[in-house]
Write a protein that holds these residues in place. Structure first.
Motif, PDB file in Angstrom:
ATOM      1  N   UNK A 155       0.836  -1.203   0.000  1.00  0.00           N
ATOM      2  CA  UNK A 155       0.000   0.000   0.000  1.00  0.00           C
ATOM      3  C   UNK A 155       0.872   1.256   0.000  1.00  0.00           C
ATOM      4  N   UNK A 156       1.904   1.266   0.842  1.00  0.00           N
ATOM      5  CA  UNK A 156       2.773   2.446   0.918  1.00  0.00           C
ATOM      6  C   UNK A 156       3.482   2.678  -0.413  1.00  0.00           C
ATOM      7  N   UNK A 157       4.038   1.623  -0.976  1.00  0.00           N
ATOM      8  CA  UNK A 157       4.786   1.792  -2.217  1.00  0.00           C
ATOM      9  C   UNK A 157       3.872   2.212  -3.367  1.00  0.00           C
ATOM     10  N   UNK A 158       2.631   1.754  -3.330  1.00  0.00           N
ATOM     11  CA  UNK A 158       1.711   2.113  -4.416  1.00  0.00           C
ATOM     12  C   UNK A 158       1.331   3.582  -4.374  1.00  0.00           C
ATOM     13  N   UNK A 159       1.468   4.232  -3.220  1.00  0.00           N
ATOM     14  CA  UNK A 159       1.082   5.634  -3.077  1.00  0.00           C
ATOM     15  C   UNK A 159       2.276   6.583  -3.089  1.00  0.00           C
ATOM     16  N   UNK A 160       3.485   6.036  -3.262  1.00  0.00           N
ATOM     17  CA  UNK A 160       4.679   6.874  -3.279  1.00  0.00           C
ATOM     18  C   UNK A 160       5.215   6.961  -4.697  1.00  0.00           C
ATOM     19  N   UNK A 161       5.764   8.096  -5.072  1.00  0.00           N
ATOM     20  CA  UNK A 161       6.307   8.239  -6.436  1.00  0.00           C
ATOM     21  C   UNK A 161       7.496   7.323  -6.660  1.00  0.00           C
ATOM     22  N   UNK A 162       7.634   6.861  -7.892  1.00  0.00           N
ATOM     23  CA  UNK A 162       8.754   5.978  -8.227  1.00  0.00           C
ATOM     24  C   UNK A 162      10.062   6.752  -8.105  1.00  0.00           C
ATOM     25  N   UNK A 163      11.038   6.131  -7.462  1.00  0.00           N
ATOM     26  CA  UNK A 163      12.327   6.799  -7.267  1.00  0.00           C
ATOM     27  C   UNK A 163      13.388   6.283  -8.228  1.00  0.00           C
ATOM     28  N   UNK A 164      13.178   5.095  -8.785  1.00  0.00           N
ATOM     29  CA  UNK A 164      14.143   4.543  -9.736  1.00  0.00           C
ATOM     30  C   UNK A 164      13.453   4.401 -11.093  1.00  0.00           C
ATOM     31  N   UNK A 165      13.854   5.210 -12.030  1.00  0.00           N
ATOM     32  CA  UNK A 165      13.207   5.241 -13.340  1.00  0.00           C
ATOM     33  C   UNK A 165      14.007   4.352 -14.301  1.00  0.00           C
ATOM     34  N   UNK A 166      13.309   3.421 -14.950  1.00  0.00           N
ATOM     35  CA  UNK A 166      13.921   2.550 -15.952  1.00  0.00           C
ATOM     36  C   UNK A 166      13.489   3.044 -17.328  1.00  0.00           C
ATOM     37  N   UNK A 167      14.464   3.236 -18.188  1.00  0.00           N
ATOM     38  CA  UNK A 167      14.204   3.757 -19.525  1.00  0.00           C
ATOM     39  C   UNK A 167      14.350   2.626 -20.532  1.00  0.00           C
ATOM     40  N   UNK A 168      13.389   2.522 -21.471  1.00  0.00           N
ATOM     41  CA  UNK A 168      13.418   1.494 -22.499  1.00  0.00           C
ATOM     42  C   UNK A 168      14.351   1.848 -23.642  1.00  0.00           C
ATOM     43  N   UNK A 169      14.361   0.987 -24.681  1.00  0.00           N
ATOM     44  CA  UNK A 169      15.253   1.188 -25.831  1.00  0.00           C
ATOM     45  C   UNK A 169      14.928   2.469 -26.579  1.00  0.00           C
ATOM     46  N   UNK A 170      13.661   2.888 -26.538  1.00  0.00           N
ATOM     47  CA  UNK A 170      13.261   4.108 -27.243  1.00  0.00           C
ATOM     48  C   UNK A 170      13.556   5.377 -26.465  1.00  0.00           C
ATOM     49  N   UNK A 171      14.039   5.216 -25.238  1.00  0.00           N
ATOM     50  CA  UNK A 171      14.304   6.383 -24.406  1.00  0.00           C
ATOM     51  C   UNK A 171      13.145   6.805 -23.555  1.00  0.00           C
ATOM     52  N   UNK A 172      12.009   6.125 -23.669  1.00  0.00           N
ATOM     53  CA  UNK A 172      10.833   6.430 -22.870  1.00  0.00           C
ATOM     54  C   UNK A 172      10.885   5.658 -21.551  1.00  0.00           C
ATOM     55  N   UNK A 173      10.403   6.265 -20.464  1.00  0.00           N
ATOM     56  CA  UNK A 173      10.395   5.543 -19.180  1.00  0.00           C
ATOM     57  C   UNK A 173       9.419   4.374 -19.194  1.00  0.00           C
TER      58      UNK A 173
END
Length: 587
Positions: free
Chosen positions: A513-531
């Motif tokens: 529940x806590x993690x679902x309501x907190x903003x993502x801190x580690x952003x993974x970017x795909x091959x196209x450069x989009x998160x």
């Protein structure tokens, strides 16, 4: 999910508080990864070592609260001025208020903000310039406290504080604020976890507050025993064991009250162990919307044989009391009540099973109880020797677990048909839950969380009322069918609410529940450069296996667990891959 588990004086050490439920929690949530940040309370605790840690513990970092060498950090004039301003604000926030209750329960938002700003200002100073140990012990700190005590509107009890009182307060505040000087908040420390879980309030929550302030890490605060309440009850001595003065106690109580209020204010979710603790938290400013009651989890399997057998092997005339023998348990009232029970039920017997509290007070209280039992109740005259009646067994026995009559705790509860609790002070009544697991009817005093735990499956009477206690016990001794019904209902309630499984399930849901309501801190970017917003789900691995990062091939898994070494150089990080000390009989 990577959890930073914050402890004080407990897990992963062999001795201390909360180590058992923390170990069960970590082992039960094998799908998550745990980093342990532990504050130790004594050199003996560190020397005794750690319990064996499961493989999901990635590392352990420790720091002592019981000692701190002067760090030798020299501040320039600008930094000294910055420290004086922050500590002065902290002292002013501590001393603000007309009385102790006003300072803690009804603190204004302005004072709370002032305390928080000063606290984080000191933490920022420690991070930028080095440790605070010397500064917090300095004359500047004592003078700031003195100025705050003499300011208009200061705590009434603190206005008479003298220099020895101020030195005592400064020393204890320095001890409580030692986590500010630790290197836990960057360089792959608490800033790299997904969630901080403080296993108690007070000093244990302080690293979580700093991680939240510096890096935005959400904080989960669990209190099975309210640290603020424990401080109020035990704040009569200074660090050297001397009796603290009234001004010193007032200032220290205000400091711990402000710290507790700050932790409640910043925590994403607060999990008290019962409604009694919840009321304390709400009175100290905790937002009711962020509170989730999670009962402690206890091992029910050890009492299954006793609970399944019911009262078959129990003596229907025997009452059992189990616990630590100390004044808060009010065995005096129990003995007076039993004297009345014997008048109504001459066959009744009372078995008091437990060890005295540590120190001379426990031994003195045990001796007092034995003398009172001998005075209130005569010995039995059950046999003859040469035509003369001889003294036989006393109707009240004092025993310890491990003796011939009660070799194990389940056998202690199995010995009687009725379990009694006579306390005048109680938090979460563990012995009562054990009696419920054992399928025993109970008679208890209405203190702490007793009514919440019992929930209608036992009789509850006012504390310090021997007559009411006696009448309730006699009523159940004379009604075996009612005893049996209450015992069965108590066992069913305990199995539903107070097991290890329900505790683990509850925390698992709260983590998600806590993690679902907190903003993502580690952003993974795909091959196209989009998160890729769902590249790192909350449960990104299963026990013994981690999912590969998107776009990578799984690496070969190294054999064996990867927990950290123990105990390392005090205050330093443990070294991964080193052997782990094992505490015998710790769990």
């Amino acid at each position: 999910m990577r959890i930073g588990l914050l402890t004080e004086g407990g897990y992963p050490y062999v001795s201390g508080e909360a180590r058992l439920w923390c170990d069960r929690l970590v082992r039960g949530l094998g799908q998550h990864e745990f980093d342990i940040y532990a504050l130790s309370r004594s050199e003996q605790q560190e020397d005794e070592g750690w319990i064996r840690l499961p493989s999901q513990v990635s590392r352990v970092r420790t720091a002592p609260l019981w000692t701190a060498d002067v760090d030798g950090v020299g501040y320039g004039r600008r930094v000294r001025r910055r420290f004086a301003e922050c500590y002065g604000e902290l002292a002013a926030a501590i001393c603000a208020g007309d009385a102790l209750g006003g300072a803690v329960e009804n603190a204004s938002a302005g004072v709370a903000d002032r305390f928080g700003s000063a606290l984080y200002g000191l933490a920022g100073l420690a991070r930028d310039e080095g440790g605070l140990v010397g500064a917090l012990r300095s004359e500047t700190a004592v003078r700031a406290l003195e100025h705050a005590c003499r300011a208009p509107g200061a705590l009434r009890a603190a206005r008479t504080a003298r220099v020895p009182d101020l030195l005592t307060v400064a020393a204890q505040v320095e001890r409580a604020l030692r986590p500010l000087s630790l290197d836990w908040y960057e360089d792959d420390g608490l800033d790299s976890v997904d969630l901080c879980h403080a296993t108690s309030g007070g000093v244990a929550a302080l690293p979580g507050l700093l991680a939240h302030h510096f890096s935005g890490i959400p904080l989960l605060l669990t209190e099975y025993g309210v640290q603020l309440r424990a401080h109020y009850l035990g704040s009569r001595e200074d660090l050297e064991g001397r009796v603290a003065s009234t001004p010193a106690r007032a200032l220290l109580a205000a400091f711990h009250g402000r710290l507790a209020a700050e932790a409640y204010r910043r925590a994403t979710v607060i999990t008290p162990g019962n409604t009694h603790a919840r009321r304390w938290q709400e009175r100290c400013g905790a937002d009711r919307a962020r509170i989730r009651t999670v009962y402690p989890g206890m091992d029910a399997s050890r009492f299954s044989e006793v609970g399944d057998s019911g009262e078959c092997a129990a003596d229907p005339h025997t009452l059992v009391w189990v616990g630590r023998i100390e004044p808060a348990k009010d065995l005096t009232s129990l003995l007076h009540a039993f004297a009345e029970i014997r008048k109504a039920e001459p066959k009744a017997r009372l078995r008091i099973i437990g060890a005295p509290a540590e120190g001379p007070e426990g031994a003195t209280y045990l001796a007092h109880c034995k003398a009172l039992a001998a005075r209130l109740l005569p010995y039995e005259y059950g046999y003859e020797a040469d035509g003369v009646h001889a003294v036989g067994d006393h109707p009240v026995s004092f025993e310890e677990i491990g003796g011939p009559q009660a070799p194990t705790l389940p056998e202690a509860y199995a010995a009687g048909a009725l379990v009694v609790l006579s306390s005048v002070v109680e938090g979460f009544p563990i012995s009562l839950v054990e009696a419920m697991f054992s399928g025993r009817a109970t008679v208890s005093t209405d203190v702490g969380a007793v009514v919440e735990v019992i929930g209608g499956t036992g009789l509850v009477v006012p504390p310090r009322n021997p007559q009411a206690l006696a009448e309730a016990c006699v009523a159940l001794l004379r009604d075996p069918e009612r005893r049996s019904r209450l015992g069965a209902a108590a066992r069913a309630r305990a199995l539903e609410l107070f097991t290890v499984e329900q505790n683990i399930t509850a925390f698992h849901g709260i983590y998600l529940e806590i993690l679902s309501r907190c903003p993502a801190r580690r952003v993974v970017v795909g091959a196209s450069g989009e998160p890729l917003p769902f590249a790192l789900p909350a449960e990104a691995h299963v026990p013994g296996r981690r999912w590969p990062e998107p776009g990578t091939r799984p690496a070969a898994r190294r054999p064996g667990p990867t927990w950290a070494a123990g105990p390392p150089v005090r205050g330093a990080s443990a070294v991964p891959g080193a052997p782990v000390p094992v505490g015998e009989g710790a769990w």
